[in-house]
Design a protein around this motif. Structure first.
Motif, PDB file in Angstrom:
ATOM      1  N   GLY A  70       0.809  -1.202   0.000  1.00 41.26           N
ATOM      2  CA  GLY A  70       0.000   0.000   0.000  1.00 41.26           C
ATOM      3  C   GLY A  70       0.843   1.252   0.000  1.00 41.26           C
ATOM      4  N   VAL A  71       0.279   2.315   0.551  1.00 38.47           N
ATOM      5  CA  VAL A  71       0.901   3.637   0.537  1.00 38.47           C
ATOM      6  C   VAL A  71       0.981   4.157   1.967  1.00 38.47           C
ATOM      7  CG1 VAL A  71       0.800   5.982  -0.400  1.00 38.47           C
ATOM      8  CG2 VAL A  71      -0.141   4.060  -1.715  1.00 38.47           C
ATOM      9  N   ALA A  72       2.135   4.672   2.330  1.00 35.56           N
ATOM     10  CA  ALA A  72       2.318   5.276   3.655  1.00 35.56           C
ATOM     11  C   ALA A  72       2.877   6.679   3.483  1.00 35.56           C
ATOM     12  CB  ALA A  72       3.259   4.437   4.517  1.00 35.56           C
ATOM     13  N   ALA A  73       2.514   7.564   4.405  1.00 37.86           N
ATOM     14  CA  ALA A  73       2.961   8.948   4.370  1.00 37.86           C
ATOM     15  C   ALA A  73       3.760   9.274   5.623  1.00 37.86           C
ATOM     16  CB  ALA A  73       1.766   9.887   4.254  1.00 37.86           C
ATOM     17  N   SER A  74       4.730  10.143   5.462  1.00 37.01           N
ATOM     18  CA  SER A  74       5.564  10.563   6.584  1.00 37.01           C
ATOM     19  C   SER A  74       4.750  11.345   7.605  1.00 37.01           C
ATOM     20  CB  SER A  74       6.716  11.433   6.074  1.00 37.01           C
ATOM     21  OG  SER A  74       7.404  12.038   7.144  1.00 37.01           O
ATOM     22  N   LYS A  75       5.106  11.193   8.875  1.00 37.73           N
ATOM     23  CA  LYS A  75       4.428  11.942   9.936  1.00 37.73           C
ATOM     24  C   LYS A  75       4.731  13.435   9.851  1.00 37.73           C
ATOM     25  CE  LYS A  75       8.091  11.382  13.411  1.00 37.73           C
ATOM     26  NZ  LYS A  75       8.406  10.913  14.773  1.00 37.73           N
ATOM     27  N   SER A  76       5.740  13.815   9.047  1.00 42.75           N
ATOM     28  CA  SER A  76       6.111  15.224   8.926  1.00 42.75           C
ATOM     29  C   SER A  76       5.143  16.013   8.056  1.00 42.75           C
ATOM     30  CB  SER A  76       7.523  15.347   8.327  1.00 42.75           C
ATOM     31  OG  SER A  76       7.549  14.881   6.979  1.00 42.75           O
ATOM     32  N   LEU A  77       4.308  15.324   7.272  1.00 41.01           N
ATOM     33  CA  LEU A  77       3.398  16.024   6.370  1.00 41.01           C
ATOM     34  C   LEU A  77       2.180  16.563   7.121  1.00 41.01           C
ATOM     35  CD1 LEU A  77       3.353  13.703   3.217  1.00 41.01           C
ATOM     36  CD2 LEU A  77       4.666  15.809   3.582  1.00 41.01           C
ATOM     37  N   PRO A  78       1.708  17.741   6.762  1.00 39.51           N
ATOM     38  CA  PRO A  78       0.488  18.291   7.385  1.00 39.51           C
ATOM     39  C   PRO A  78      -0.707  17.369   7.163  1.00 39.51           C
ATOM     40  CG  PRO A  78       1.640  19.969   6.106  1.00 39.51           C
ATOM     41  CD  PRO A  78       2.303  18.677   5.791  1.00 39.51           C
ATOM     42  N   SER A  79      -1.567  17.295   8.137  1.00 42.19           N
ATOM     43  CA  SER A  79      -2.695  16.359   8.066  1.00 42.19           C
ATOM     44  C   SER A  79      -3.628  16.656   6.903  1.00 42.19           C
ATOM     45  CB  SER A  79      -3.474  16.377   9.382  1.00 42.19           C
ATOM     46  OG  SER A  79      -3.973  17.682   9.655  1.00 42.19           O
ATOM     47  N   ASP A  80      -3.834  17.956   6.590  1.00 37.98           N
ATOM     48  CA  ASP A  80      -4.732  18.274   5.484  1.00 37.98           C
ATOM     49  C   ASP A  80      -4.120  17.904   4.137  1.00 37.98           C
ATOM     50  OD1 ASP A  80      -2.870  20.300   5.838  1.00 37.98           O
ATOM     51  OD2 ASP A  80      -4.234  21.911   5.249  1.00 37.98           O
ATOM     52  N   LEU A  81      -2.804  17.959   4.047  1.00 36.92           N
ATOM     53  CA  LEU A  81      -2.128  17.525   2.829  1.00 36.92           C
ATOM     54  C   LEU A  81      -2.260  16.012   2.672  1.00 36.92           C
ATOM     55  CD1 LEU A  81      -0.317  17.721   0.374  1.00 36.92           C
ATOM     56  CD2 LEU A  81       1.662  17.935   1.893  1.00 36.92           C
ATOM     57  N   VAL A  82      -2.070  15.278   3.754  1.00 31.40           N
ATOM     58  CA  VAL A  82      -2.207  13.822   3.713  1.00 31.40           C
ATOM     59  C   VAL A  82      -3.629  13.434   3.330  1.00 31.40           C
ATOM     60  CG1 VAL A  82      -2.150  11.700   5.092  1.00 31.40           C
ATOM     61  CG2 VAL A  82      -0.353  13.418   5.367  1.00 31.40           C
ATOM     62  N   GLU A  83      -4.609  14.155   3.874  1.00 32.81           N
ATOM     63  CA  GLU A  83      -6.012  13.870   3.558  1.00 32.81           C
ATOM     64  C   GLU A  83      -6.290  14.071   2.072  1.00 32.81           C
ATOM     65  OE1 GLU A  83     -10.505  15.394   4.867  1.00 32.81           O
ATOM     66  OE2 GLU A  83      -8.725  16.153   5.904  1.00 32.81           O
ATOM     67  N   LYS A  84      -5.784  15.167   1.507  1.00 31.64           N
ATOM     68  CA  LYS A  84      -5.999  15.442   0.087  1.00 31.64           C
ATOM     69  C   LYS A  84      -5.235  14.441  -0.779  1.00 31.64           C
ATOM     70  CE  LYS A  84      -7.567  17.840  -3.396  1.00 31.64           C
ATOM     71  NZ  LYS A  84      -9.010  17.778  -3.747  1.00 31.64           N
ATOM     72  N   LEU A  85      -4.016  14.125  -0.395  1.00 30.54           N
ATOM     73  CA  LEU A  85      -3.216  13.147  -1.126  1.00 30.54           C
ATOM     74  C   LEU A  85      -3.903  11.788  -1.149  1.00 30.54           C
ATOM     75  CD1 LEU A  85      -0.369  12.406  -2.397  1.00 30.54           C
ATOM     76  CD2 LEU A  85       0.265  11.707  -0.084  1.00 30.54           C
ATOM     77  N   THR A  86      -4.433  11.376  -0.007  1.00 32.21           N
ATOM     78  CA  THR A  86      -5.143  10.095   0.082  1.00 32.21           C
ATOM     79  C   THR A  86      -6.341  10.069  -0.859  1.00 32.21           C
ATOM     80  OG1 THR A  86      -4.484   9.877   2.414  1.00 32.21           O
ATOM     81  CG2 THR A  86      -6.318   8.510   1.652  1.00 32.21           C
ATOM     82  N   GLU A  87      -7.105  11.143  -0.853  1.00 34.30           N
ATOM     83  CA  GLU A  87      -8.287  11.239  -1.725  1.00 34.30           C
ATOM     84  C   GLU A  87      -7.894  11.143  -3.198  1.00 34.30           C
ATOM     85  OE1 GLU A  87     -11.508  14.677  -3.004  1.00 34.30           O
ATOM     86  OE2 GLU A  87     -10.548  14.801  -1.028  1.00 34.30           O
ATOM     87  N   LEU A  88      -6.834  11.856  -3.564  1.00 31.71           N
ATOM     88  CA  LEU A  88      -6.412  11.868  -4.967  1.00 31.71           C
ATOM     89  C   LEU A  88      -5.909  10.506  -5.429  1.00 31.71           C
ATOM     90  CD1 LEU A  88      -4.566  15.309  -5.073  1.00 31.71           C
ATOM     91  CD2 LEU A  88      -6.677  14.719  -6.274  1.00 31.71           C
ATOM     92  N   MET A  89      -5.102   9.859  -4.600  1.00 34.33           N
ATOM     93  CA  MET A  89      -4.574   8.556  -4.989  1.00 34.33           C
ATOM     94  C   MET A  89      -5.665   7.498  -4.992  1.00 34.33           C
ATOM     95  SD  MET A  89      -0.752   8.548  -3.247  1.00 34.33           S
ATOM     96  CE  MET A  89      -0.197   7.108  -4.172  1.00 34.33           C
ATOM     97  N   ASP A  90      -6.612   7.618  -4.078  1.00 39.83           N
ATOM     98  CA  ASP A  90      -7.753   6.700  -4.045  1.00 39.83           C
ATOM     99  C   ASP A  90      -8.567   6.810  -5.337  1.00 39.83           C
ATOM    100  OD1 ASP A  90      -9.599   4.872  -3.140  1.00 39.83           O
ATOM    101  OD2 ASP A  90     -10.557   6.219  -1.713  1.00 39.83           O
ATOM    102  N   ASP A  91      -8.633   8.024  -5.894  1.00 36.85           N
ATOM    103  CA  ASP A  91      -9.431   8.268  -7.105  1.00 36.85           C
ATOM    104  C   ASP A  91      -8.629   8.092  -8.391  1.00 36.85           C
ATOM    105  OD1 ASP A  91     -11.572   8.872  -5.495  1.00 36.85           O
ATOM    106  OD2 ASP A  91     -11.311  11.047  -5.620  1.00 36.85           O
ATOM    107  N   TYR A  92      -7.325   7.868  -8.280  1.00 38.82           N
ATOM    108  CA  TYR A  92      -6.470   7.915  -9.469  1.00 38.82           C
ATOM    109  C   TYR A  92      -6.878   6.907 -10.535  1.00 38.82           C
ATOM    110  CZ  TYR A  92      -2.368   7.727 -12.479  1.00 38.82           C
ATOM    111  OH  TYR A  92      -1.543   7.743 -13.580  1.00 38.82           O
ATOM    112  N   ALA A  93      -7.106   5.665 -10.163  1.00 39.94           N
ATOM    113  CA  ALA A  93      -7.403   4.627 -11.154  1.00 39.94           C
ATOM    114  C   ALA A  93      -8.657   4.936 -11.951  1.00 39.94           C
ATOM    115  CB  ALA A  93      -7.542   3.270 -10.476  1.00 39.94           C
ATOM    116  N   ASP A  94      -9.591   5.680 -11.338  1.00 39.81           N
ATOM    117  CA  ASP A  94     -10.835   6.029 -12.023  1.00 39.81           C
ATOM    118  C   ASP A  94     -10.779   7.376 -12.721  1.00 39.81           C
ATOM    119  OD1 ASP A  94     -12.148   3.675 -11.201  1.00 39.81           O
ATOM    120  OD2 ASP A  94     -12.640   4.566  -9.261  1.00 39.81           O
TER     121      ASP A  94
END
Length: 350
Positions: free
Chosen positions: A287-311
């Motif tokens: 899967g995908v893991a993110a560094s704890k150094s990243l802001p939470s709102d950035l991680v949230e947006k990144l997760t959403e984008l990667m979750d939607d990428y295949a579609d």
């Protein structure tokens, strides 16, 4: 790619000074205006905490072509939608992705289950997505045999393996005749107790989850002494695990679900002559893991984008499969499976 530039320090000071002067001249503004100004200020502050760029590290399955070019559609998609630069780097192996995250050379990693576990344990990384292959986030290790009379309590039945659209044989009730095979384990593990001391069992390298680790743990949980309960036949790769049974070099072998599909082009009779008779507990995909150094709102947006990428496009689906052999990502992380995998890894760490 169009990028939003941040205001300079001098510009922010000038704007602040102007705002203060204006307030002094006109007195108090309406509560709505004040609230709007406060919200805008908060949004600006939050945005300023985002880094200007992040780096994504992965081990692609792509070979023989420009890997930077292979990564570009994904990183361009993320850059455009996040509004910051996303760089992709190729790691030499899965362990290197964890090292990159620990050294802050990468802030996002696409890696295998064991490396996800290590990233979480060692660097407090956040598990944000799990890999999806053909609709599943995990898979079982399969016990294969060429001797169904011994290992099957019932007659083998045919069920379709959707990934290759081929009917293959299963017994002990692990699949339903005429239905699509599911590969759901654990199932019929008691049948492993039928292995006798002189039987030849093909095992892959000790680092292989499906070809060694999960089967060994399953047999040990049954009280079997895996050092003496059978004759070990070393093989390399899931295809050779199947071929060892097909060719009679071993009576039992283990591989991922369903490894028989890897040899059908050269040995189509494997669908009938190699019978699946047991499934281990489920092995998690990576899967995908993110560094704890990243802001939470950035991680949230990144997760959403990667979750939607295949579609997001037909190209994205092709890129995802060609680059990392996946059909999708999902935010349903089932972290308990990763934790269990870590426990099993520890058994084989020495």
């Amino acid at each position: 790619m169009f990028k939003l530039s941040k205001p300079s320090k001098s510009m922010r000071v000038a704007v602040s000074t102007l705002a203060i002067s204006t307030l002094a001249l006109v007195g108090c503004s309406s509560s709505d205006e004040s609230s709007s100004s406060s919200s805008a200020s908060s949004s600006s502050d939050a945005a300023s905490q985002w880094p200007e760029s992040i780096t994504l590290s992965l081990v692609p399955s792509t070979e023989g072509e420009d890997l930077a070019e292979a990564l570009a559609p994904l990183t361009d998609y993320l850059s455009e939608n996040l509004g910051i630069e996303v760089n992709g780097v190729v790691a030499s192996d899965y362990a290197a992705t964890v090292e990159a995250l620990g050294a802050d050379q990468a802030q996002v990693i696409i890696t295998d289950a064991g490396s996800l576990y290590n990233a979480i344990e060692q660097y407090d990384a956040q598990l944000i997505l799990r890999d999806v292959r053909f609709g599943a986030t995990s898979y079982s290790a399969v016990a294969y045999t060429n001797n169904p009379d011994k290992y099957c309590d019932d007659a083998p039945v045919a069920a379709s393996y959707a990934a290759s659209d081929v009917d293959m044989l299963y017994c002990n009730g692990i699949e339903t005749e005429g239905q699509a095979a599911t590969g759901e384990g654990p199932a019929a593990l008691d049948a492993l107790e039928k292995i006798e001391s002189g039987d030849k069992v093909a095992l892959q390298a000790a680092t292989s989850p499906a070809g060694y680790q999960y089967p060994i743990v399953a047999m040990q949980d049954l009280g079997m002494d895996t050092d003496s309960a059978f004759v070990q036949v070393p093989v390399e790769g899931n295809n050779n695990a199947v071929l060892s049974v097909l060719n009679g070099d071993a009576e039992v072998s283990f591989g991922f679900w369903d490894a028989r599909s890897t040899v059908l082009s050269e040995a189509p009779n494997a669908a009938e002559d190699v019978v699946a008779f047991a499934y281990t507990e489920m092995i998690p995909n990576g899967g995908v893991a993110a560094s704890k150094s990243l802001p939470s709102d950035l991680v949230e947006k990144l997760t959403e984008l990667m979750d939607d990428y295949a579609d997001s496009s037909e190209e994205a689906k092709d890129v995802m499969f060609d680059m990392v052999g996946l059909s999708d990502w999902t935010a349903d992380t089932a972290q308990d499976e990763i934790t269990r995998y870590g426990e099993i890894l520890k058994k084989f760490s020495n």
